[in-house]
Design a protein around this motif. Structure first.
Motif, short mmCIF file in Angstrom:
data_model
loop_
_atom_site.label_atom_id
_atom_site.label_comp_id
_atom_site.label_asym_id
_atom_site.label_seq_id
_atom_site.Cartn_x
_atom_site.Cartn_y
_atom_site.Cartn_z
N ILE A 74 0.84 -1.20 0.00
CA ILE A 74 0.00 0.00 0.00
C ILE A 74 0.87 1.24 0.00
CG2 ILE A 74 -1.98 1.09 1.10
CD1 ILE A 74 -2.58 -1.43 2.54
N ILE A 75 0.51 2.16 -0.86
CA ILE A 75 1.29 3.39 -1.00
C ILE A 75 0.35 4.57 -0.89
CG2 ILE A 75 2.63 4.76 -2.65
CD1 ILE A 75 3.71 2.14 -3.78
N HIS A 76 0.81 5.59 -0.23
CA HIS A 76 0.02 6.80 -0.16
C HIS A 76 0.88 8.02 -0.43
CE1 HIS A 76 -1.46 10.39 1.72
NE2 HIS A 76 -2.55 10.01 1.13
N GLU A 77 0.29 8.97 -1.14
CA GLU A 77 0.97 10.25 -1.36
C GLU A 77 -0.04 11.36 -1.17
OE1 GLU A 77 3.40 10.05 -5.26
OE2 GLU A 77 1.98 8.39 -5.26
N ALA A 78 0.35 12.42 -0.52
CA ALA A 78 -0.55 13.56 -0.36
C ALA A 78 0.26 14.84 -0.45
CB ALA A 78 -1.27 13.49 0.98
#
Lengths: 307, 307
Positions: free
Chosen positions: B270-274
């Protein structure tokens, strides 16, 4: 004073620069300060109201180290300590803290270190904090650090924390307020195994124009351990923040990453990145073709990841 | 039936494909279904227990569109509707929903659309939902959609939501369960202005091996508006998830982004970018050298960002 063999040995895990009884230092052992030293620039004063110390760091301090490790070697002990640091304008100091627990008994051994840093203008602080647990007993090793940092104008604070191994349960609370042009650098490394649990909450309030925060968190969760990360960056001024959380999961471990970024100001610029995944299998295969066993190859990758 | 001028006009904002009274359709107007049509493959049935419809989509459906827009044009009205979609194995369907509120009065006009999708094996659903508010009155325009999606093996669901303008307050709740090899694509676009407030909560449970989720959220907050995003991806199997949230803040707006990624399984990745920031000033300057005014240049950048 002469330290016993266990203390001498486990101090090396949490103070890689080397604990010596000279310069500015304070060794807390089973809830008591057992030896301490001051220097011309740094004064360590035992608190009267609470367990712990007040550390006064003069503006003339340039690159000096302060070593204030904690050892808990008694099963059934809960050691709560309040350490306050007053860093004068222009000081440049390295503070090496951390706690090693040796628990051979069946009762829990716990240390809660509550640290506050009042950092003056143009001051530079590097704060290193390592946590380590060991022991043959069934008693848990628990470490709950709380760190509060108030950064003055143009100050620089580097927070370098690592939980190496053997800590059954930890709840880390970190709170930072950054003033004008203050720069915060945080590196957090965490390894859990067995049935361990780790929670890390961090809140950074960027209140001053041109303040910045760079937060890098790297963790490895093995066995049936669990980790929860909740870093929060709040931009209240013209500021920059970059949060990066990377975790490797192994075995039956669980990891949650809940970063929070809040922009309350037009010129706040905040970026977050997080990734959770297993060990890169291409890397693993490559190392195994060099003759490493699977667990040796994993160890190399993890060491490199946490470096 | 003949639609009034306001309804005809505002339907165009939420149904860009074009609402026509043919094929499978259902127009809900001020809390009542005013016209509807079925096709050979798609049956729309009025619920007996609750306001709303059950939509039955046969496995033979191939690329058909269903248009089910909602119009609220009465001040003081609260319209709650429950729509359930039963998508048979192998169906391929496009569902165009959305709500337009025209409120000229001083009381609030509110629509809560609660949608559930039961998606069979190998089915493909594209669900488009646009929200729009307008009106000369002081009454608030409120839209609180709740969307639940249960995805069968090998199914594909594309959720495309947009809040264009004029919505004073929204709380979006989205919940997805993805089975084996199910693929979820979410695009969320949100624009707030004035004193508006928007909250978007999303939870995606990746339960099946080889399931995946790709979530892209883009928002612009102007004026004194506020936005809170809380997407959550939970990996319970061999799965992939990628969450990306980008926001532009303008004026005195505030944006919070609180993504949560949870890996409960070794092979969850799982990858998240904000990112939150102001309009790129280099882009702004470039457009202004082409002769655009500042607000024209801003409009171009925002349109491009939300495209």
């Amino acid at each position: 004073m002469k330290l016993d063999a266990v203390t001498s040995r486990i101090l090396k895990f949490i103070d890689e620069r080397g604990f010596r009884q000279k310069g500015a230092f304070n060794l807390r052992y089973n809830g008591q300060a057992v030896c301490h030293g001051d220097t011309e620039n740094i004064r360590i004063v035992k608190k009267k109201d609470n367990p712990g110390i007040d550390v006064y760091i003069s503006g003339g301090t340039k690159g000096e180290e302060i070593h204030i490790p904690v050892v808990v070697a008694a099963s059934g002990m809960t050691d709560v300590v309040y350490n306050d640091f007053y860093v004068e304008d222009g000081a440049d100091v390295i503070i090496v803290a951390g706690c090693a627990i040796h628990n051979d008994g069946c009762n829990e051994a716990r240390h809660d270190g509550i640290h506050s840093f009042h950092v003056g203008k143009n001051a530079a602080v590097r704060y290193e904090e390592k946590h380590y647990g060991e022991g043959e007993g069934t008693g848990e090793k628990i470490l709950n650090p709380a760190t509060k940092i108030y950064m003055g104008e143009n100050s620089v604070f580097t927070l370098d924390t690592a939980q190496i191994k053997g800590v059954d349960s930890t709840v880390r609370e970190t709170y930072v307020e950054a003033g004008k042009n203050a720069r915060l650098y945080v590196t957090e490394k965490l390894m859990t195994h067995g049935e361990q649990s780790a929670i890390s909450n961090m809140e950074v309030q960027l209140n001053g124009d041109d303040s910045s925060a760079q937060i890098v968190s790297r963790s490895v969760a093995r066995g049936r351990s669990s980790q929860v990360f909740h870093p929060k960056a709040v931009g209240n001024a013209l500021c920059h923040a970059h949060i990066q959380c990377d975790s490797i999961i192994m075995d039956q471990a669980r990891v949650s990453s809940i970063p929070e970024i809040n922009a309350n100001y037009l010129d706040a610029q905040i970026i977050h990145e997080a990734a959770i995944g297993r060990i890169n299998s291409a890397q693993l295969i490559k190392l195994r073709t060099f003759g490493l066993t699977e667990s040796e190859a994993e160890a190399v990758i993890i060491e490199d990841f946490l470096k």
